[in-house]
Design a protein around this motif. Structure first.
Motif, PDB file in Angstrom:
ATOM      1  N   LYS A  21       3.653   3.915 -13.538  1.00 24.82           N
ATOM      2  CA  LYS A  21       3.717   4.211 -12.108  1.00 24.82           C
ATOM      3  C   LYS A  21       2.409   3.805 -11.426  1.00 24.82           C
ATOM      4  CE  LYS A  21       5.275   7.877  -9.081  1.00 24.82           C
ATOM      5  NZ  LYS A  21       5.698   9.276  -9.016  1.00 24.82           N
TER       6      LYS A  21
ATOM      7  N   ARG B  26       2.238  -0.054 -11.195  1.00 19.43           N
ATOM      8  CA  ARG B  26       3.074  -0.605 -10.125  1.00 19.43           C
ATOM      9  C   ARG B  26       2.413  -0.409  -8.767  1.00 19.43           C
ATOM     10  NH1 ARG B  26       8.070   2.232 -12.550  1.00 19.43           N
ATOM     11  NH2 ARG B  26       8.660   0.758 -14.158  1.00 19.43           N
ATOM     12  N   GLU B  27       1.860   0.772  -8.542  1.00 20.71           N
ATOM     13  CA  GLU B  27       1.200   1.051  -7.265  1.00 20.71           C
ATOM     14  C   GLU B  27      -0.021   0.153  -7.085  1.00 20.71           C
ATOM     15  OE1 GLU B  27       0.483   2.891  -3.584  1.00 20.71           O
ATOM     16  OE2 GLU B  27       2.254   2.746  -4.852  1.00 20.71           O
ATOM     17  N   GLU B  28      -0.795  -0.009  -8.124  1.00 17.11           N
ATOM     18  CA  GLU B  28      -1.962  -0.889  -8.049  1.00 17.11           C
ATOM     19  C   GLU B  28      -1.539  -2.333  -7.794  1.00 17.11           C
ATOM     20  OE1 GLU B  28      -4.757   1.714 -11.098  1.00 17.11           O
ATOM     21  OE2 GLU B  28      -3.958  -0.213 -11.729  1.00 17.11           O
ATOM     22  N   ALA B  29      -0.472  -2.755  -8.417  1.00 18.02           N
ATOM     23  CA  ALA B  29       0.025  -4.115  -8.209  1.00 18.02           C
ATOM     24  C   ALA B  29       0.486  -4.302  -6.766  1.00 18.02           C
ATOM     25  CB  ALA B  29       1.169  -4.414  -9.166  1.00 18.02           C
ATOM     26  N   ARG B  30       1.147  -3.308  -6.198  1.00 22.06           N
ATOM     27  CA  ARG B  30       1.596  -3.386  -4.801  1.00 22.06           C
ATOM     28  C   ARG B  30       0.387  -3.493  -3.867  1.00 22.06           C
ATOM     29  NH1 ARG B  30       1.944  -0.367  -0.525  1.00 22.06           N
ATOM     30  NH2 ARG B  30       1.173   1.499  -1.545  1.00 22.06           N
ATOM     31  N   LEU B  31      -0.622  -2.676  -4.114  1.00 20.39           N
ATOM     32  CA  LEU B  31      -1.827  -2.729  -3.277  1.00 20.39           C
ATOM     33  C   LEU B  31      -2.538  -4.066  -3.418  1.00 20.39           C
ATOM     34  CD1 LEU B  31      -3.219   0.865  -3.830  1.00 20.39           C
ATOM     35  CD2 LEU B  31      -2.159  -0.050  -1.764  1.00 20.39           C
ATOM     36  N   ARG B  32      -2.575  -4.587  -4.629  1.00 20.07           N
ATOM     37  CA  ARG B  32      -3.223  -5.880  -4.852  1.00 20.07           C
ATOM     38  C   ARG B  32      -2.479  -6.992  -4.111  1.00 20.07           C
ATOM     39  NH1 ARG B  32      -2.906  -5.883  -9.879  1.00 20.07           N
ATOM     40  NH2 ARG B  32      -1.252  -7.395 -10.178  1.00 20.07           N
ATOM     41  N   ARG B  33      -1.137  -6.950  -4.148  1.00 21.58           N
ATOM     42  CA  ARG B  33      -0.356  -7.966  -3.429  1.00 21.58           C
ATOM     43  C   ARG B  33      -0.598  -7.872  -1.928  1.00 21.58           C
ATOM     44  NH1 ARG B  33       3.613  -6.455  -7.067  1.00 21.58           N
ATOM     45  NH2 ARG B  33       4.610  -5.139  -5.511  1.00 21.58           N
ATOM     46  N   GLU B  34      -0.637  -6.641  -1.397  1.00 23.95           N
ATOM     47  CA  GLU B  34      -0.888  -6.479   0.034  1.00 23.95           C
ATOM     48  C   GLU B  34      -2.271  -6.995   0.409  1.00 23.95           C
ATOM     49  OE1 GLU B  34      -0.261  -2.441   1.113  1.00 23.95           O
ATOM     50  OE2 GLU B  34       1.904  -2.554   0.826  1.00 23.95           O
ATOM     51  N   LYS B  35      -3.236  -6.741  -0.443  1.00 24.45           N
ATOM     52  CA  LYS B  35      -4.602  -7.191  -0.173  1.00 24.45           C
ATOM     53  C   LYS B  35      -4.690  -8.713  -0.201  1.00 24.45           C
ATOM     54  CE  LYS B  35      -8.286  -4.872  -1.652  1.00 24.45           C
ATOM     55  NZ  LYS B  35      -9.323  -4.352  -2.550  1.00 24.45           N
TER      56      LYS B  35
END
Length: 132
Positions: free
Chosen positions: A25, A28-37
């Protein structure tokens, strides 16, 4: 004793499963933040002392990373280009909302009230007590 070992093994398995699920979990959250960044990842071009005219012209300009010109820059006549990319999380230099943070908008002159009728709220209407 076999029951104790079984329950110990079961407890350890449940604990490991919970840790794995919790770790997924977070990942996934870190990956989402990285993609947004990465959407607004920006670069600028830092040139050396002997910068070409093209590098001097682009000094301080930030580009979205996928839109940045390649190095060496077109028109660079240096024998060995020393320009490098400087990376940023965002293309903007400053927060666009600085005017609100500094409360500059509150310093505006107050206009004269132009409404002729009271509002619909009870607090907008004059009190009957005050009229007597």
């Amino acid at each position: 004793m076999e029951e104790t070992a079984f329950f110990g093994l079961l407890a350890a398995s449940v604990l490991m499963g919970a840790l794995v699920l919790h770790r997924r979990k977070e990942t996934r959250e870190e990956a989402r933040l990285r993609r947004e960044k990465l959407v607004f990842h920006a670069v600028s071009i830092k040139s050396g002392n002997e910068a070409c005219q093209a590098a001097q012209y682009l000094k301080g300009v930030r580009f979205l990373a996928q839109e940045a010109p390649g190095l060496p820059l077109p028109g660079c006549h240096a024998a060995e280009c020393t320009c490098v990319y400087v990376h940023y999380d965002d293309r903007r230099f400053h927060n666009r909302r600085d005017v609100y943070m500094n409360k500059v908008y509150l310093a505006a002159e107050v206009e004269v009230e132009r409404r002729h009728e009271a509002g619909r709220r009870k607090t907008d209407r004059p009190s009957l007590q005050a009229a007597h």
